[in-house]
Scaffold this active site. Structure first.
Site, PDB file in Angstrom:
ATOM      1  N   LYS A   1      -4.210  11.038  -0.060  1.00  0.00           N
ATOM      2  CA  LYS A   1      -4.933  10.964   1.291  1.00  0.00           C
ATOM      3  C   LYS A   1      -4.084   9.945   2.031  1.00  0.00           C
ATOM      4  O   LYS A   1      -3.456  10.151   3.237  1.00  0.00           O
ATOM      5  CB  LYS A   1      -6.097  11.078   1.420  1.00  0.00           C
ATOM      6  CG  LYS A   1      -6.627  10.890   2.918  1.00  0.00           C
ATOM      7  CD  LYS A   1      -8.076  10.794   2.989  1.00  0.00           C
ATOM      8  CE  LYS A   1      -8.730   9.466   2.943  1.00  0.00           C
ATOM      9  NZ  LYS A   1      -8.579   8.371   4.064  1.00  0.00           N
ATOM     10  N   ASN A   2      -4.217   8.640   1.623  1.00  0.00           N
ATOM     11  CA  ASN A   2      -3.960   7.371   2.281  1.00  0.00           C
ATOM     12  C   ASN A   2      -2.314   7.492   2.287  1.00  0.00           C
ATOM     13  O   ASN A   2      -1.821   6.766   3.513  1.00  0.00           O
ATOM     14  CB  ASN A   2      -4.425   6.532   1.564  1.00  0.00           C
ATOM     15  CG  ASN A   2      -6.014   6.401   1.763  1.00  0.00           C
ATOM     16  OD1 ASN A   2      -6.659   6.956   2.426  1.00  0.00           O
ATOM     17  ND2 ASN A   2      -6.573   5.173   1.125  1.00  0.00           N
TER      18      ASN A   2
ATOM     19  N   ARG B   1     -13.097  15.145   3.981  1.00  0.00           N
ATOM     20  CA  ARG B   1     -11.923  14.277   4.634  1.00  0.00           C
ATOM     21  C   ARG B   1     -11.202  13.830   3.581  1.00  0.00           C
ATOM     22  O   ARG B   1      -9.908  13.709   3.808  1.00  0.00           O
ATOM     23  CB  ARG B   1     -12.628  12.993   5.489  1.00  0.00           C
ATOM     24  CG  ARG B   1     -13.415  12.978   6.664  1.00  0.00           C
ATOM     25  CD  ARG B   1     -13.934  11.916   6.995  1.00  0.00           C
ATOM     26  NE  ARG B   1     -12.699  11.065   7.150  1.00  0.00           N
ATOM     27  CZ  ARG B   1     -12.660   9.633   7.260  1.00  0.00           C
ATOM     28  NH1 ARG B   1     -13.887   8.991   7.450  1.00  0.00           N
ATOM     29  NH2 ARG B   1     -11.438   8.926   7.364  1.00  0.00           N
TER      30      ARG B   1
ATOM     31  N   ASP C   1     -11.823   1.411  -2.768  1.00  0.00           N
ATOM     32  CA  ASP C   1     -12.202   2.726  -2.522  1.00  0.00           C
ATOM     33  C   ASP C   1     -12.825   3.547  -3.994  1.00  0.00           C
ATOM     34  O   ASP C   1     -13.249   4.804  -4.036  1.00  0.00           O
ATOM     35  CB  ASP C   1     -10.866   3.784  -2.138  1.00  0.00           C
ATOM     36  CG  ASP C   1     -10.662   3.382  -0.916  1.00  0.00           C
ATOM     37  OD1 ASP C   1     -11.336   2.896  -0.063  1.00  0.00           O
ATOM     38  OD2 ASP C   1      -9.381   3.844  -0.288  1.00  0.00           O
TER      39      ASP C   1
ATOM     40  N   ARG D   1     -13.298  -3.803  10.631  1.00  0.00           N
ATOM     41  CA  ARG D   1     -11.928  -3.284  10.616  1.00  0.00           C
ATOM     42  C   ARG D   1     -11.299  -3.326  11.881  1.00  0.00           C
ATOM     43  O   ARG D   1     -11.001  -2.244  12.429  1.00  0.00           O
ATOM     44  CB  ARG D   1     -12.222  -1.667  10.062  1.00  0.00           C
ATOM     45  CG  ARG D   1     -12.912  -1.678   8.834  1.00  0.00           C
ATOM     46  CD  ARG D   1     -12.904  -0.195   8.441  1.00  0.00           C
ATOM     47  NE  ARG D   1     -11.717  -0.009   7.607  1.00  0.00           N
ATOM     48  CZ  ARG D   1     -11.200   1.496   7.069  1.00  0.00           C
ATOM     49  NH1 ARG D   1     -12.318   2.264   7.169  1.00  0.00           N
ATOM     50  NH2 ARG D   1     -10.345   1.546   6.211  1.00  0.00           N
TER      51      ARG D   1
ATOM     52  N   CYS E   1     -14.368   5.395   9.046  1.00  0.00           N
ATOM     53  CA  CYS E   1     -15.567   5.036   8.389  1.00  0.00           C
ATOM     54  C   CYS E   1     -16.131   3.989   8.913  1.00  0.00           C
ATOM     55  O   CYS E   1     -15.734   2.974   9.246  1.00  0.00           O
ATOM     56  CB  CYS E   1     -15.370   5.045   6.760  1.00  0.00           C
ATOM     57  SG  CYS E   1     -14.758   6.316   5.815  1.00  0.00           S
TER      58      CYS E   1
HETATM   59  C1  UD1 Z   1      -6.684   1.402   3.797  1.00  0.00           C
HETATM   60  C2  UD1 Z   1      -7.158   2.581   3.371  1.00  0.00           C
HETATM   61  C3  UD1 Z   1      -8.680   2.649   2.650  1.00  0.00           C
HETATM   62  C4  UD1 Z   1      -8.805   1.365   1.750  1.00  0.00           C
HETATM   63  C5  UD1 Z   1      -8.032   0.232   2.382  1.00  0.00           C
HETATM   64  C6  UD1 Z   1      -8.244  -1.159   1.297  1.00  0.00           C
HETATM   65  C7  UD1 Z   1      -5.748   4.445   4.447  1.00  0.00           C
HETATM   66  C8  UD1 Z   1      -6.096   5.267   5.534  1.00  0.00           C
HETATM   67  N1  UD1 Z   1      -6.999   3.648   4.271  1.00  0.00           N
HETATM   68  O1  UD1 Z   1      -7.601   1.091   4.978  1.00  0.00           O
HETATM   69  O2  UD1 Z   1      -8.937   3.724   2.246  1.00  0.00           O
HETATM   70  O3  UD1 Z   1     -10.131   1.287   1.358  1.00  0.00           O
HETATM   71  O4  UD1 Z   1      -6.927   0.331   2.804  1.00  0.00           O
HETATM   72  O5  UD1 Z   1      -7.561  -0.510   0.137  1.00  0.00           O
HETATM   73  O6  UD1 Z   1      -4.969   4.085   4.057  1.00  0.00           O
HETATM   74  N2  UD1 Z   1      -8.369  -6.091   8.639  1.00  0.00           N
HETATM   75  C9  UD1 Z   1      -8.342  -6.814   9.813  1.00  0.00           C
HETATM   76  N3  UD1 Z   1      -7.336  -6.675  10.694  1.00  0.00           N
HETATM   77  C10 UD1 Z   1      -6.385  -5.816  10.807  1.00  0.00           C
HETATM   78  C11 UD1 Z   1      -6.536  -4.819   9.645  1.00  0.00           C
HETATM   79  C12 UD1 Z   1      -7.385  -5.051   8.709  1.00  0.00           C
HETATM   80  O7  UD1 Z   1      -9.296  -7.819   9.625  1.00  0.00           O
HETATM   81  O8  UD1 Z   1      -5.657  -5.544  11.718  1.00  0.00           O
HETATM   82  C13 UD1 Z   1      -9.398  -6.101   7.748  1.00  0.00           C
HETATM   83  C14 UD1 Z   1     -10.054  -4.891   7.559  1.00  0.00           C
HETATM   84  O9  UD1 Z   1     -11.265  -5.468   8.544  1.00  0.00           O
HETATM   85  C15 UD1 Z   1     -10.918  -5.054   6.034  1.00  0.00           C
HETATM   86  C16 UD1 Z   1      -9.481  -5.547   5.356  1.00  0.00           C
HETATM   87  O10 UD1 Z   1      -8.603  -6.278   6.432  1.00  0.00           O
HETATM   88  O11 UD1 Z   1     -11.820  -6.136   5.834  1.00  0.00           O
HETATM   89  C17 UD1 Z   1      -8.839  -4.746   4.521  1.00  0.00           C
HETATM   90  O12 UD1 Z   1      -8.262  -3.377   5.590  1.00  0.00           O
HETATM   91  P1  UD1 Z   1      -6.931  -2.944   5.218  1.00  0.00           P
HETATM   92  O13 UD1 Z   1      -6.094  -3.234   3.948  1.00  0.00           O
HETATM   93  O14 UD1 Z   1      -6.123  -2.931   6.465  1.00  0.00           O
HETATM   94  O15 UD1 Z   1      -7.355  -1.396   5.054  1.00  0.00           O
HETATM   95  P2  UD1 Z   1      -6.942  -0.197   5.797  1.00  0.00           P
HETATM   96  O16 UD1 Z   1      -5.412  -0.046   6.018  1.00  0.00           O
HETATM   97  O17 UD1 Z   1      -7.759   0.162   7.270  1.00  0.00           O
END
Ligand code: UD1
Length: 421
Positions: free
Chosen positions: A22-23, A400, A308, A122, A117
Site C-alpha cells: 500500500k505505502n 484502508r 507499522d 505528523r 491516521c
Molecule cells: C510512512 C508510512 C507509514 C509508516 C511511516 C514510518 C505511508 C503512506 N505511510 O508514513 O505507514 O508508519 O512511514 O515508517 O507511506 N515528520 C515530521 N515532519 C515531516 C514528516 C514527518 O516531523 O515533514 C515526523 C512524523 O510526525 C513522524 C515521523 O516523522 O513522527 C515519521 O514520519 P514519516 O517517516 O514521514 O512517515 P510517513 O511518511 O508519514
C-alpha cells in the site's frame, strides 16, 4: 458500518499470497503525474486508500483505470487542475505527495494540508523544506500549501533531512526527478518502498543512485516517460500474517513475502519461539504447540523494527510467557490498541512511549473497536487466538490497508467473517 466476527482458536495452515505494498503503491500513483504517458502499475493492491488516491488524481485530470486483474493504468496526458481540495486530502496523508509532482510539472500547485491516521502530530515541515531546496516558494494559508516553482521550473538542490522521514524522502525524489540538474537527499529514509519508487522513477528516465542508503542522488529530466512497474510486495502485510500465525498457531507459507525486508522482525519472532524461515515461495512461519516467550522490541526506521508492525507484535506478546517491553520511537500516541487488547483480557501498562505487556494464559473474545489501520489488524490477530467470539467494529480502518483480509485468513482455516449492519 461493517464489522468482523472471529471465532478464536482455529489454527492457520496453508498459504497466503502477499499483495503489493500500500505505502509504495500510493507514491507510485503520484509519480504518474510526472509524465504525459501512461503509467501501468502491476500487483496493485485494491484498497480503500488506493481508490481514494485515484479519486484525487482523477480530479487533477488523470485517467485512472483498474484491471485487468491487479493492474492499474494511470494516464496524466494533461493536468486539468493543480488544486487538491481539503475533502480529497484530509482522509489520507499520502495524498499530500501530489504537491511536488504538480509543482515540478506545472510550475505551481495548491494542496490542502493532509489528514490520515490519528497517530500523533505528523507535520509536513520536512516535505516543504525539501521542495524549498529545489527552488519552490511555499506559502501557507488557511490550511492550504501553495507552492510555486521559479521561472524555468524546479532546480536540483541539496536536501538535508533532520529526520529520515519516509514521506519527505519520497516527496523529494518525485519532485527532483523532474527538476533541472542534480539533487542530493541526505539522511534519506531507507525503507524498501523508497527502493521501489527509485526503480520506477529510473525506468521513467530519471537517474537515481543510492536508494536504500542514506544518500540518494537524482539527475532530473526535462521529460519523463511512461512505465510498466510491479509494486513491491507489502512487507507490513507479510509481517501481519506472520504474526497472525504466531498468535493462532499453525504453519503458513507467505507467498511473495520478501525475507530481506523484515529481518529484525524475524529475529524477534525467533526469539519469541516462532519458526520463521525463507522458503522458495517467500517466507514460512510456523508455531505448533510451542509457548510464545516474552520478547522486547523498539520501533526504528528501516532496517529496524517497523512501527507499522508494532501493534500486531503486541497482540502476540499478550499471550507470551513472561513480560515484554515495547517501545515506540517513531510516532507519539501509537498505543491506541492497548486498551482494546485489554478488553480481551490482556495485561498492558502504558507509560509514555513504552508499553509493558505481562503475558496472560489466554485471551477471551469480546467486542472491540478499531482505532487506526494497524491497531485494527492487531485486534484481528488477538481475536484469532482468543477463546470465543471477538467482534471488531469500525473495520473501515482495516479496509484502508488490507486487501481481502477475511478471505486470505479463512482460506487458511480461520473462522472469520464480515457482517454488514
Ligand atoms: C510512512 C508510512 C507509514 C509508516 C511511516 C514510518 C505511508 C503512506 N505511510 O508514513 O505507514 O508508519 O512511514 O515508517 O507511506 N515528520 C515530521 N515532519 C515531516 C514528516 C514527518 O516531523 O515533514 C515526523 C512524523 O510526525 C513522524 C515521523 O516523522 O513522527 C515519521 O514520519 P514519516 O517517516 O514521514 O512517515 P510517513 O511518511 O508519514
Amino acid at each position: 458500518m461493517d464489522r468482523i466476527v472471529i471465532q478464536g482458536g482455529a489454527k492457520l495452515n496453508g498459504s497466503i499470497s502477499i499483495s503489493g505494498a500500500k505505502n509504495s503503491a500510493l507514491k507510485l500513483m503520484a509519480a504518474a503525474l510526472l509524465t504525459d504517458e501512461p503509467v501501468v502499475l502491476t500487483r496493485m493492491p485494491r484498497l480503500a486508500d488506493s481508490r481514494f488516491m485515484g479519486h484525487l488524481l482523477a480530479r487533477l485530470g488523470v485517467s485512472v483505470e483498474e484491471g485487468p486483474g491487479p493492474e492499474m493504468t494511470l494516464h496524466a496526458g494533461r493536468i486539468a487542475d493543480t488544486y487538491a481540495p481539503y475533502d480529497l486530502v484530509r482522509k489520507m496523508r499520502a495524498t499530500f505527495n501530489v504537491l511536488g509532482p504538480l509543482v515540478a510539472r506545472e510550475g505551481r500547485a495548491k494542496v490542502s494540508l493532509p489528514g490520515g491516521c490519528a497517530i500523533g502530530a505528523r507535520p509536513v515541515d520536512l516535505h516543504l523544506k525539501a521542495l524549498e531546496a529545489l527552488g519552490a516558494q511555499i506559502e501557507l494559508s488557511e490550511g492550504y500549501v501553495e507552492a510555486t516553482a521559479p521561472k524555468g521550473g524546479l532546480v536540483g538542490g541539496e536536501i538535508e533531512l533532520p529526520f529520515a522521514s519516509v514521506g519527505a524522502t519520497e516527496h523529494a525524489m518525485l519532485a527532483a526527478s523532474l527538476a533541472r540538474g542534480e539533487s542530493v537527499i541526505d539522511n534519506a529514509a531507507r525503507e524498501p518502498e523508497i527502493g521501489d519508487l527509485a526503480d520506477c522513477l529510473a525506468a521513467m528516465g530519471a537517474e537515481v543512485e543510492g536508494a536504500g542508503t542514506s544518500t540518494i542522488r537524482i539527475q532530473g529530466r526535462e521529460r519523463l516517460s511512461g512505465v510498466r512497474h510491479q509494486v513491491v510486495a507489502d512487507r507490513i502485510e507479510t509481517a501481519t500474517y506472520a504474526l497472525a500465525v504466531a498468535a493462532a498457531g499453525g504453519d503458513v507459507e507467505l507467498e511473495g513475502g520478501r525475507w530481506e525486508h523484515n529481518k529484525v522482525l524475524w529475529r524477534a519472532m525467533s526469539d519469541a519461539g516462532v519458526t520463521v524461515e525463507p522458503s522458495d515461495a517467500g517466507v514460512r512461519v510456523a508455531r505448533n504447540g510451542s509457548q510464545i516467550v516474552g520478547t522486547d522490541i523498539e520501533t526504528q526506521p528501516f532496517p529496524g523494527f517497523p512501527t507499522d508492525a508494532q501493534a500486531q507484535f503486541m497482540a502476540v506478546m499478550t499471550m507470551a510467557e513472561g513480560t515484554s517491553v515495547i517501545r515506540e520511537t517513531i510516532f507519539e500516541n501509537r498505543f491506541m490498541h492497548a486498551p482494546e487488547l485489554t478488553r480481551l483480557g490482556a495485561d498492558i501498562a502504558v507509560h509514555g512511549n513504552e508499553a509493558i505487556v505481562r503475558g496472560v494464559k489466554s485471551l477471551k473474545g469480546a467486542p472491540v473497536m478499531a482505532t487506526d489501520l494497524r491497531a485494527s489488524v492487531s485486534l484481528v490477530i488477538a481475536g484469532l487466538a482468543a477463546e470465543g467470539e471477538t467482534v471488531v467494529n469500525r473495520v473501515y480502518h482495516l479496509d484502508r490497508g488490507f486487501e481481502r483480509l477475511e478471505e486470505k485468513l479463512s482460506k487458511c482455516g480461520a473462522q472469520i467473517r464480515r457482517e454488514s449492519e
